[in-house]
Design an enzyme around this catalytic site. Structure first.
Site, mmCIF file in Angstrom:
data_model
loop_
_atom_site.group_PDB
_atom_site.id
_atom_site.type_symbol
_atom_site.label_atom_id
_atom_site.label_comp_id
_atom_site.label_asym_id
_atom_site.label_seq_id
_atom_site.Cartn_x
_atom_site.Cartn_y
_atom_site.Cartn_z
ATOM 1 N N SER A 8 -0.249 -11.848 -84.406
ATOM 2 C CA SER A 8 0.942 -12.263 -85.145
ATOM 3 C C SER A 8 1.405 -13.659 -84.750
ATOM 4 O O SER A 8 1.226 -14.108 -83.617
ATOM 5 C CB SER A 8 2.071 -11.259 -84.922
ATOM 6 O OG SER A 8 2.358 -11.148 -83.544
ATOM 7 N N GLY A 48 5.528 -14.214 -81.615
ATOM 8 C CA GLY A 48 4.317 -13.659 -82.190
ATOM 9 C C GLY A 48 3.304 -13.624 -81.056
ATOM 10 O O GLY A 48 3.260 -14.531 -80.225
ATOM 11 N N PHE A 102 11.650 -12.041 -87.097
ATOM 12 C CA PHE A 102 12.444 -10.949 -86.524
ATOM 13 C C PHE A 102 13.875 -11.461 -86.444
ATOM 14 O O PHE A 102 14.132 -12.497 -85.836
ATOM 15 C CB PHE A 102 11.896 -10.624 -85.134
ATOM 16 C CG PHE A 102 12.662 -9.578 -84.380
ATOM 17 C CD1 PHE A 102 12.635 -8.249 -84.765
ATOM 18 C CD2 PHE A 102 13.413 -9.926 -83.259
ATOM 19 C CE1 PHE A 102 13.339 -7.276 -84.054
ATOM 20 C CE2 PHE A 102 14.116 -8.953 -82.543
ATOM 21 C CZ PHE A 102 14.068 -7.631 -82.946
ATOM 22 N N GLN A 173 1.365 -2.114 -81.552
ATOM 23 C CA GLN A 173 0.882 -1.527 -82.817
ATOM 24 C C GLN A 173 0.372 -0.102 -82.617
ATOM 25 O O GLN A 173 0.210 0.639 -83.581
ATOM 26 C CB GLN A 173 -0.223 -2.390 -83.447
ATOM 27 C CG GLN A 173 0.281 -3.676 -84.090
ATOM 28 C CD GLN A 173 1.167 -3.444 -85.305
ATOM 29 O OE1 GLN A 173 1.671 -2.350 -85.531
ATOM 30 N NE2 GLN A 173 1.376 -4.481 -86.084
ATOM 31 N N GLY A 228 2.233 -4.408 -60.683
ATOM 32 C CA GLY A 228 0.995 -5.177 -60.798
ATOM 33 C C GLY A 228 0.058 -4.692 -61.891
ATOM 34 O O GLY A 228 0.503 -4.207 -62.928
ATOM 35 N N ASP A 257 2.071 -10.795 -72.659
ATOM 36 C CA ASP A 257 1.284 -11.862 -73.300
ATOM 37 C C ASP A 257 0.902 -12.934 -72.277
ATOM 38 O O ASP A 257 -0.217 -13.446 -72.287
ATOM 39 C CB ASP A 257 2.078 -12.517 -74.443
ATOM 40 C CG ASP A 257 2.393 -11.528 -75.569
ATOM 41 O OD1 ASP A 257 1.737 -10.473 -75.644
ATOM 42 O OD2 ASP A 257 3.308 -11.822 -76.370
#
Ligand SMILES: Nc1ncnc2c1ncn2[C@@H]1O[C@H](COP(=O)(O)OP(=O)(O)OP(=O)(O)O)[C@@H](O)[C@H]1O
Ligand SMILES: [Mg+2]
Length: 328
Positions: A8, A48, A102, A173, A228, A257
């Protein structure tokens, strides 16, 4: 190592309302809701998953290719990613829809009213990876991160068919996908990234045990927040990477991410998995200490010192040899 990051591309529009939503919601009148709240601040943040991971790779000095769908309105965001070393030619621009957005308003009770507009993201299912691979001279790793679900399945199938190594990163997802689709995303992955909760969700939804997943995926990386991460490679001893303690926690969004970006950078530098995890954990902590998911560049001087304090001289020296000069 040529890395493509699919997923995204979105912006978050975050507002605050000084008051309580509950005071405006009148029992008995909920069938005719028509409300407007006067917001004080508007904060627009780039996000995203593909945006976040590619940004992290770019900050670490790599040049990943981002692959995803956005609207015409993505121009500023695209320029920002390009300034950080990301190859944006794999972004498909929709001629009718805006970039995914969003929109969230938070009140004084921290109650939230949010809307997610997927918009152009739905067109990611039209993207083929082969032209991207041809343009950059082949792809050594394709990350399949949260996106339009059909796009995720299509990219994975294309990787399998064309023999591109891929990293499955289905994250949020998973909650919206059924077992058969999840199986398609995981089977044959070189890397599978999840947090601990998602790792259980995969087993529950696919009906595959941990051993069965180990037979389908070469390396499984499970992040465990402050505890961790664990790296499990078929036929090898498990590796545990402790987290890097944050000085303070500003905003946890985007830690997963950042961990992936650091881990993938380590792979691109051909470092062993333990180092990859250490780079990931160090970058994740930088994100934890800043508000937003792509706002940590200012704290990158100090990155090596922090990695050194957490994991020792050998680790820091090995990683430093690959970093751009402004990071020390
Ligand atoms: N409280 C914390 N203290 C130190 N490090 C943390 C903390 N939370 C997360 N991390 C680092 O970030 C990595 C990823 O965190 P986590 O497992 O929470 O990901 P996640 O649940 O996917 O997060 P998100 O989806 O919200 O980005 C961890 O492996 C760790 O290195
Ligand atoms: Mg996550």
């Amino acid at each position: 190592m040529r890395i493509a990051v699919t997923g995204s591309i979105a912006t978050d529009h975050l507002m605050t309302f000084r008051g309580r939503f509950a005071d405006s919601l009148i029992a008995g009148q909920l069938d005719k809701v028509s409300l407007s709240f006067l917001a004080d601040d508007l904060d627009i943040r780039r996000g995203g998953v593909a945006g976040n991971i590619s940004f992290g790779l770019g900050v670490l000095g790599l040049s990943p290719v981002i692959v995803g769908a956005a609207g015409e309105d993505v121009a500023d965001y695209r320029a920002w990613l390009e300034r950080h070393g990301v190859d944006c030619r794999g972004i498909r621009i929709s001629d009718s829809r805006h970039t995914a957005r969003f929109v969230c308003t938070t009140d004084d009770d921290l109650a939230q009213i949010a809307t997610f507009y997927a918009g152009a993201m739905a067109e990611a299912r039209e993207i083929e990876l082969e032209p991207v691979a041809a343009r950059v001279g082949g792809l050594d790793m394709v990350v399949i991160a949260p996106n339009d679900p059909l796009a995720m399945v299509r990219h994975t199938q294309e990787c399998r068919a064309r023999g591109y190594a891929f990293a499955a990163d289905p994250s949020q997802q998973l909650a919206f996908m059924e077992g058969p689709a999840i199986r398609k995303l995981v089977d044959d992955a070189t890397y599978l990234f999840t947090n601990e909760y998602e790792s259980h969700l995969i087993e529950q939804k696919t009906g595959w045990s941990a051993d069965e997943i180990a037979a389908k995926v070469t390396t499984r990386v499970t992040t465990r927040g402050k505890d961790g991460a664990t790296i499990l490679t078929r036929g090898q001893e498990p590796i545990h990477v402790p987290a890097v303690p944050p000085a303070h926690i500003a905003d946890p969004t985007g830690v997963g991410d950042a961990f992936r970006a650091g881990f993938l950078a380590g792979l691109a530098w051909e470092l062993p998995h333990e180092r990859c995890g250490q780079v990931g954990a160090t970058l994740a902590t930088q994100v934890l200490e800043t508000v937003g998911t792509q706002e940590y560049e200012g704290s990158m001087p100090g990155f090596v010192a922090r990695l050194r304090a957490a994991y020792g001289d050998e680790a820091a020296d090995e990683v430093a040899a690959h970093l751009p000069s402004f990071i020390d």
